[in-house]
Design an enzyme around this catalytic site. Structure first.
Site, PDB file in Angstrom:
ATOM      1  N   SER A   1      14.013  21.017 -16.303  1.00 38.08           N
ATOM      2  CA  SER A   1      12.850  21.817 -16.659  1.00 38.08           C
ATOM      3  C   SER A   1      13.294  23.006 -17.499  1.00 38.08           C
ATOM      4  O   SER A   1      14.397  23.522 -17.325  1.00 38.08           O
ATOM      5  CB  SER A   1      12.167  22.286 -15.380  1.00 38.08           C
ATOM      6  OG  SER A   1      11.460  23.481 -15.601  1.00 38.08           O
TER       7      SER A   1
ATOM      8  N   HIS B   1       0.829  -1.220   0.000  1.00 38.65           N
ATOM      9  CA  HIS B   1       0.000   0.000   0.000  1.00 38.65           C
ATOM     10  C   HIS B   1       0.858   1.262   0.000  1.00 38.65           C
ATOM     11  O   HIS B   1       0.445   2.293   0.518  1.00 38.65           O
ATOM     12  CB  HIS B   1      -0.959   0.034   1.198  1.00 38.65           C
ATOM     13  CG  HIS B   1      -1.650  -1.259   1.438  1.00 38.65           C
ATOM     14  ND1 HIS B   1      -2.853  -1.582   0.871  1.00 38.65           N
ATOM     15  CD2 HIS B   1      -1.276  -2.352   2.170  1.00 38.65           C
ATOM     16  CE1 HIS B   1      -3.215  -2.804   1.238  1.00 38.65           C
ATOM     17  NE2 HIS B   1      -2.264  -3.297   2.026  1.00 38.65           N
TER      18      HIS B   1
END
Ligand code: ARG
Length: 482
Positions: A275, A154
């Site tokens: 970026s 999980h």
């Protein structure tokens, strides 16, 4: 071609929709091989004069050499690879070329081409998948493999693992994938050639002979089924989708691992981008794109299966639309694996302790079990203790031994100590567990399977190369496929 009975040529728009020359280029090698085998058999059976068969064969070999140099262009006006080869042959050798299509249809031709293509492309996909397996096991055996991180369920810290065990588990999936690709490949055993349009031929053809020349076990038992059957294509697309899904899950491991907060993986500079605006960024774009590839892979499988829904048995032109998805599936798989392999090999796998050592809770509960406490009670007592620690702003990493034995007096006799995070994986020695010995066992097993699979692919490829050599067909066309 083939429009003598019509008063008009095929409408331009109809031709644009129906021609398959752009995708058919990858079938060129298979088409020539099939034609060579067919011509040899026609000559041997005296269905056409022996001299014509010889001239056809040498014409086809010349086309193959031209194609091997990348100098054979498919003309869209000729609709598909089959008519292009036939026209080129006739232009080259004259009227003997018009004998090649005796007792043959494009329906059995395309089925044969696809069988040959799938076989070859699967072998290449296996080889690449096995190269990924090797990159994973090599990384698992490297220095990163001995470092520990929390295994997740999980996405929550569960139990500590060696990186070697994580990489080894991914490698096991891919070795299974390679075996699956191989079993699809070995399932392609029969030659459709000689099935004709739907029902075989009244001429005395020898389908066993052409099957042998193409490296198949024998001819397909039903002509009607053979011209309709594309099962191997869908099985290929399924096997490809499984590799792509496993690649996607492995890529996710890298994307999450490379998050600065997570700090489990450092991708090499060759596999990150920055970026256009934020100069500090190290973005895992390549891993993200690998993750994305499974979407197309599932789509192509779905497209193929949807295509044949409700098709009547016998050749239907719809089947042509199954070719581009198949070819694209193999091509995208090649691109994905070729990027993923060096990305895995060059990444660093780093140790990242959990700040509060939550994963030791299972070891504590197991220690109580060893002291005779029923597991369900041990679980509840440890859970309550964790809540108590939390309320005092503590956690398992700061617990002292006297406090531990005060809370759990049963542990006094055994002298139990909470294991450090680095020591935790070593405690679980059950078969397939997290200990070093078990990880080594896994890696050795995966490596062995990989070596055996590789040998088997090589053996098959040698058999096909021998068959082609017997027909004097150049090998250049076949390495590029897939
Ligand atoms: N281009 C066709 C295909 O890929 C070849 C078979 C065409 N047969 C026909 N009867 N039109 O399926």
């Amino acid at each position: 071609m083939l429009r003598e009975r019509f008063s008009r040529p095929l409408h331009r728009a109809a031709l644009a929709l129906s021609e398959s020359t752009s995708e058919d280029a990858v079938l060129l090698g298979a088409d020539l091989w099939g034609s060579l085998a067919h011509a040899r058999m026609l000559g041997e059976r005296r269905i056409i004069p022996k001299a014509s068969a010889r001239r056809i064969e040498s014409g086809l070999r010349a086309i193959a050499r031209q194609a091997g140099r990348g100098a054979f262009r498919l003309d869209p006006d000729l609709e598909d690879v089959h008519l292009n080869v036939e026209r080129a042959l006739t232009e080259r050798i004259g009227s003997d070329g018009e004998r090649l299509h005796t007792a043959r249809s494009r329906n059995d031709q395309v089925a044969t081409d696809l069988a040959l293509f799938n076989r070859e492309a699967l072998a290449q996909a296996e080889t690449l998948t096995l190269a990924l397996v090797q990159a994973l096991t090599t990384a698992a055996r490297g220095p990163g493999g001995r470092r520990t991180v929390s295994g997740w369920t999980h996405l929550q810290p569960a139990q500590r693992l060696y990186w070697g065990g994580i990489l080894g588990a991914h490698a096991l999936r891919f070795v299974r994938d390679a075996e699956r690709l191989g079993s699809v490949r070995r399932g392609i055993r029969y030659s459709p050639l000689g099935s004709g349009a739907i029902a075989g031929s009244s001429l005395p053809i020898d389908r066993h002979r052409t099957a042998q020349l193409l490296g198949f076990e024998g001819p397909t038992p039903s002509s009607l089924d053979a011209v309709s059957d594309r099962d191997a294509s869908w099985e290929s697309l399924f096997a490809i989708a499984m590799v792509q899904l496993h690649a996607s899950q492995l890529a996710e491991e890298l994307v999450i691992g490379a998050m600065p907060r997570s700090g489990r993986v450092r991708l090499s500079d060759g596999f990150v981008t920055t970026s256009s605006l934020m100069p500090h960024k190290r973005n895992p774009d390549i891993a993200e794109l690998v993750r994305a590839e499974s979407a197309g892979a599932i789509g192509r499988l779905t497209a193929g299966l949807s295509l044949i829904r409700s098709l009547p048995i016998g050749y239907q032109r719809d089947l042509q639309a199954g070719k581009p998805v198949l070819f694209e599936g193999f091509e995208r798989l090649g691109l994905t694996l070729r990027a993923l392999i060096p990305m895995i090999a060059q990444a660093q796998y780093l140790s990242r302790p959990e700040p509060d050592q939550p994963t030791a809770s299972v070891e504590l509960a197991d220690a109580l079990v060893r002291a005779g406490v029923p597991f369900r009670r041990a679980h509840a007592r440890v859970a309550r203790y964790l809540v108590d620690l939390e309320s005092r702003h503590g956690d398992l990493s700061s617990v002292t031994e006297p406090e531990l034995t005060r809370t759990f007096p049963e542990l006094r006799a055994s002298g139990f100590r909470l294991p450090g995070q680095e020591d935790e994986p070593e405690r679980r020695t059950s078969y397939g567990g997290s200990s070093r010995r078990e990880v080594d066992r896994l890696l050795t097993m995966v490596e062995g399977k990989g070596r055996r699979a590789e040998k088997e692919v090589e053996r098959a490829a040698r058999t096909w190369a021998r068959c082609r050599a017997r027909l004097g067909l150049s090998q250049a066309l076949f390495r590029a496929a897939g």
